[in-house]
Structure formats: structure tokens, C-alpha cells
Design a protein around this motif. Structure first.
Motif, PDB file in Angstrom:
ATOM      1  N   LYS A 102      55.386  35.962  44.917  1.00  9.30           N
ATOM      2  CA  LYS A 102      54.896  37.329  45.078  1.00  9.30           C
ATOM      3  C   LYS A 102      54.336  37.870  43.771  1.00  9.30           C
ATOM      4  O   LYS A 102      53.302  38.533  43.756  1.00  9.30           O
ATOM      5  N   VAL A 103      55.021  37.565  42.677  1.00 12.03           N
ATOM      6  CA  VAL A 103      54.554  38.023  41.365  1.00 12.03           C
ATOM      7  C   VAL A 103      53.245  37.337  41.005  1.00 12.03           C
ATOM      8  O   VAL A 103      52.274  37.988  40.590  1.00 12.03           O
ATOM      9  N   PHE A 104      53.201  36.014  41.164  1.00  8.57           N
ATOM     10  CA  PHE A 104      51.984  35.288  40.817  1.00  8.57           C
ATOM     11  C   PHE A 104      50.823  35.643  41.741  1.00  8.57           C
ATOM     12  O   PHE A 104      49.673  35.666  41.309  1.00  8.57           O
ATOM     13  N   LYS A 105      51.134  35.962  42.995  1.00 11.02           N
ATOM     14  CA  LYS A 105      50.080  36.400  43.911  1.00 11.02           C
ATOM     15  C   LYS A 105      49.491  37.724  43.435  1.00 11.02           C
ATOM     16  O   LYS A 105      48.284  37.916  43.449  1.00 11.02           O
ATOM     17  N   ALA A 106      50.348  38.623  42.988  1.00 12.14           N
ATOM     18  CA  ALA A 106      49.873  39.911  42.478  1.00 12.14           C
ATOM     19  C   ALA A 106      49.006  39.718  41.237  1.00 12.14           C
ATOM     20  O   ALA A 106      48.011  40.416  41.049  1.00 12.14           O
ATOM     21  N   LEU A 107      49.357  38.760  40.403  1.00 14.23           N
ATOM     22  CA  LEU A 107      48.597  38.507  39.183  1.00 14.23           C
ATOM     23  C   LEU A 107      47.400  37.590  39.424  1.00 14.23           C
ATOM     24  O   LEU A 107      46.596  37.378  38.507  1.00 14.23           O
ATOM     25  N   GLY A 108      47.271  37.050  40.628  1.00 14.23           N
ATOM     26  CA  GLY A 108      46.216  36.097  40.932  1.00 14.23           C
ATOM     27  C   GLY A 108      44.849  36.708  41.165  1.00 14.23           C
ATOM     28  O   GLY A 108      43.875  35.987  41.354  1.00 14.23           O
ATOM     29  N   ASP A 109      44.752  38.003  41.144  1.00 13.22           N
ATOM     30  CA  ASP A 109      43.477  38.686  41.327  1.00 13.22           C
ATOM     31  C   ASP A 109      42.948  39.115  39.962  1.00 13.22           C
ATOM     32  O   ASP A 109      43.692  39.705  39.171  1.00 13.22           O
ATOM     33  N   PRO A 110      41.678  38.864  39.648  1.00 16.24           N
ATOM     34  CA  PRO A 110      41.147  39.221  38.324  1.00 16.24           C
ATOM     35  C   PRO A 110      41.278  40.706  37.982  1.00 16.24           C
ATOM     36  O   PRO A 110      41.570  41.054  36.830  1.00 16.24           O
ATOM     37  N   VAL A 111      41.081  41.578  38.957  1.00 17.81           N
ATOM     38  CA  VAL A 111      41.205  43.022  38.685  1.00 17.81           C
ATOM     39  C   VAL A 111      42.655  43.355  38.339  1.00 17.81           C
ATOM     40  O   VAL A 111      42.922  44.059  37.351  1.00 17.81           O
ATOM     41  N   ARG A 112      43.599  42.851  39.120  1.00 14.23           N
ATOM     42  CA  ARG A 112      45.006  43.145  38.838  1.00 14.23           C
ATOM     43  C   ARG A 112      45.458  42.523  37.522  1.00 14.23           C
ATOM     44  O   ARG A 112      46.243  43.122  36.787  1.00 14.23           O
ATOM     45  N   LEU A 113      44.950  41.349  37.209  1.00 13.06           N
ATOM     46  CA  LEU A 113      45.298  40.724  35.938  1.00 13.06           C
ATOM     47  C   LEU A 113      44.767  41.550  34.769  1.00 13.06           C
ATOM     48  O   LEU A 113      45.477  41.762  33.781  1.00 13.06           O
ATOM     49  N   ARG A 114      43.560  42.064  34.887  1.00  7.76           N
ATOM     50  CA  ARG A 114      43.016  42.941  33.840  1.00  7.76           C
ATOM     51  C   ARG A 114      43.808  44.242  33.742  1.00  7.76           C
ATOM     52  O   ARG A 114      44.089  44.720  32.638  1.00  7.76           O
ATOM     53  N   LEU A 115      44.161  44.824  34.885  1.00  7.69           N
ATOM     54  CA  LEU A 115      44.958  46.053  34.867  1.00  7.69           C
ATOM     55  C   LEU A 115      46.291  45.808  34.177  1.00  7.69           C
ATOM     56  O   LEU A 115      46.724  46.594  33.327  1.00  7.69           O
ATOM     57  N   MET A 116      46.938  44.700  34.528  1.00 10.77           N
ATOM     58  CA  MET A 116      48.221  44.361  33.907  1.00 10.77           C
ATOM     59  C   MET A 116      48.057  44.203  32.408  1.00 10.77           C
ATOM     60  O   MET A 116      48.876  44.700  31.629  1.00 10.77           O
ATOM     61  N   SER A 117      46.993  43.554  31.988  1.00 14.90           N
ATOM     62  CA  SER A 117      46.724  43.360  30.568  1.00 14.90           C
ATOM     63  C   SER A 117      46.494  44.697  29.860  1.00 14.90           C
ATOM     64  O   SER A 117      46.995  44.921  28.755  1.00 14.90           O
ATOM     65  N   MET A 118      45.754  45.570  30.487  1.00 15.30           N
ATOM     66  CA  MET A 118      45.475  46.884  29.894  1.00 15.30           C
ATOM     67  C   MET A 118      46.754  47.698  29.747  1.00 15.30           C
ATOM     68  O   MET A 118      46.951  48.381  28.738  1.00 15.30           O
ATOM     69  N   ILE A 119      47.622  47.622  30.733  1.00 10.81           N
ATOM     70  CA  ILE A 119      48.878  48.370  30.678  1.00 10.81           C
ATOM     71  C   ILE A 119      49.819  47.746  29.655  1.00 10.81           C
ATOM     72  O   ILE A 119      50.409  48.436  28.829  1.00 10.81           O
ATOM     73  N   ALA A 120      49.952  46.426  29.693  1.00  9.92           N
ATOM     74  CA  ALA A 120      50.866  45.732  28.784  1.00  9.92           C
ATOM     75  C   ALA A 120      50.431  45.840  27.336  1.00  9.92           C
ATOM     76  O   ALA A 120      51.269  45.827  26.432  1.00  9.92           O
ATOM     77  N   SER A 121      49.142  45.968  27.089  1.00  7.34           N
ATOM     78  CA  SER A 121      48.655  46.029  25.711  1.00  7.34           C
ATOM     79  C   SER A 121      49.042  47.325  25.006  1.00  7.34           C
ATOM     80  O   SER A 121      48.873  47.442  23.792  1.00  7.34           O
ATOM     81  N   ARG A 122      49.589  48.254  25.729  1.00 10.76           N
ATOM     82  CA  ARG A 122      50.057  49.507  25.118  1.00 10.76           C
ATOM     83  C   ARG A 122      51.366  49.303  24.369  1.00 10.76           C
ATOM     84  O   ARG A 122      51.856  50.205  23.720  1.00 10.76           O
ATOM     85  N   GLY A 123      51.938  48.107  24.478  1.00 11.76           N
ATOM     86  CA  GLY A 123      53.169  47.804  23.751  1.00 11.76           C
ATOM     87  C   GLY A 123      54.395  48.218  24.531  1.00 11.76           C
ATOM     88  O   GLY A 123      54.316  48.890  25.562  1.00 11.76           O
ATOM     89  N   GLU A 124      55.542  47.796  24.027  1.00  9.44           N
ATOM     90  CA  GLU A 124      56.808  48.101  24.694  1.00  9.44           C
ATOM     91  C   GLU A 124      57.022  49.606  24.729  1.00  9.44           C
ATOM     92  O   GLU A 124      56.931  50.288  23.719  1.00  9.44           O
ATOM     93  N   GLY A 125      57.287  50.104  25.905  1.00 11.76           N
ATOM     94  CA  GLY A 125      57.502  51.536  26.069  1.00 11.76           C
ATOM     95  C   GLY A 125      56.218  52.330  26.158  1.00 11.76           C
ATOM     96  O   GLY A 125      56.242  53.526  26.398  1.00 11.76           O
ATOM     97  N   GLY A 126      55.075  51.659  25.980  1.00 12.59           N
ATOM     98  CA  GLY A 126      53.795  52.352  26.062  1.00 12.59           C
ATOM     99  C   GLY A 126      53.392  52.586  27.495  1.00 12.59           C
ATOM    100  O   GLY A 126      53.850  51.905  28.404  1.00 12.59           O
ATOM    101  N   GLU A 127      52.565  53.561  27.689  1.00 10.88           N
ATOM    102  CA  GLU A 127      52.102  53.867  29.034  1.00 10.88           C
ATOM    103  C   GLU A 127      50.632  54.225  28.972  1.00 10.88           C
ATOM    104  O   GLU A 127      50.103  54.549  27.911  1.00 10.88           O
ATOM    105  N   VAL A 128      49.995  54.131  30.113  1.00 12.05           N
ATOM    106  CA  VAL A 128      48.572  54.429  30.182  1.00 12.05           C
ATOM    107  C   VAL A 128      48.297  55.255  31.433  1.00 12.05           C
ATOM    108  O   VAL A 128      48.885  55.026  32.488  1.00 12.05           O
TER     109      VAL A 128
END
Length: 124
Positions: free
Chosen positions: A34-60
Motif C-alpha cells: 500500500k505504501v509503495f503503491k502510493a509512492l508509485g505515482d510520479p505526482v505523489r512521489l514529487r509531493l512526498m519529496s516536497m513535503i519531506a524536504s522541509r525537514g523533520e517537523g517541517g510542514e508545507v
């Protein structure tokens, strides 16, 4: 809430063994799929990257995510909902905007699962 909501995998390191540690059982494989399926879409992978790049505790704010894509706001919201349902991110509404962040430990758990131990180098 949708009846198709995905189960959230555990946030502890014991959710599943590393890829090379032991074979996954059926439930562990289903949860990880389920996790890999969610990350298997290029748009969702980019969104995840954009959110995660805010660092620990960061939000967007969603208002900062939407302009990066040539997609409508409802489509972006749908992709974010799928990431939430997979247990990767969470959100909070503040006024008219929604703020997203990566759930603690999620990326570490995925990294630990994908990490294989290297055999010790043989020295002559």
C-alpha cells in the motif's frame, strides 16, 4: 471518509524486517505494498519529496504545493489524500489552508526495510 481508506502501518521500527533480514509475511507484504503503491505515482512521489524536504517537523501549505504542478487543485488534493491514507503524511486545516508534514519515522522505516546488509569484505 472513503470506505477505501488504507490502513496505516505502524510507526515503530518493528513494523517489518529489512528486505534481506527475513521473508515478509502476508500482512507485512500487504501493508508495504500500500505504501509503495502510493509512492508509485510520479505526482505523489514529487509531493512526498516536497513535503519531506522541509525537514523533520517541517510542514508545507497546500498553497505552496499546487503551483509546482500542471494539475488542478482537486487533483493535487486527491493525491495528498492517498499519501495520507497510506500513512505517509498527515495534515491540519488552518483557516482556508491545509498544512502537510511527513509522519515521524515513516521514511526511516522505509529506508530500514530497503537497506540490505553488506557482507564483510574479505581481506587477504
Amino acid at each position: 471518509m472513503s470506505k477505501q481508506e488504507l490502513a496505516v502501518i505502524g510507526q515503530d521500527a518493528a513494523c517489518c524486517p529489512g528486505l534481506s533480514a527475513a521473508p515478509l509475511d502476508e500482512d507485512q507484504a500487504a501493508d508495504l505494498a500500500k505504501v509503495f503503491k502510493a509512492l508509485g505515482d510520479p505526482v505523489r512521489l514529487r509531493l512526498m519529496s516536497m513535503i519531506a524536504s522541509r525537514g523533520e517537523g517541517g510542514e508545507v501549505c497546500v498553497c505552496d504545493l499546487t503551483p509546482a504542478f500542471d494539475l488542478s487543485q482537486p487533483t493535487i488534493s486527491h493525491h495528498l489524500k492517498l499519501l495520507r491514507q497510506a500513512g505517509l503524511i498527515d495534515c491540519e486545516r488552518r483557516g482556508t489552508w491545509v498544512y502537510y508534514w511527513v509522519l515521524p519515522g515513516v521514511l526511516d522505516n522505509l529506508a530500514a526495510f530497503l537497506t540490505t546488509t553488506q557482507p564483510a569484505a574479505v581481506t587477504a
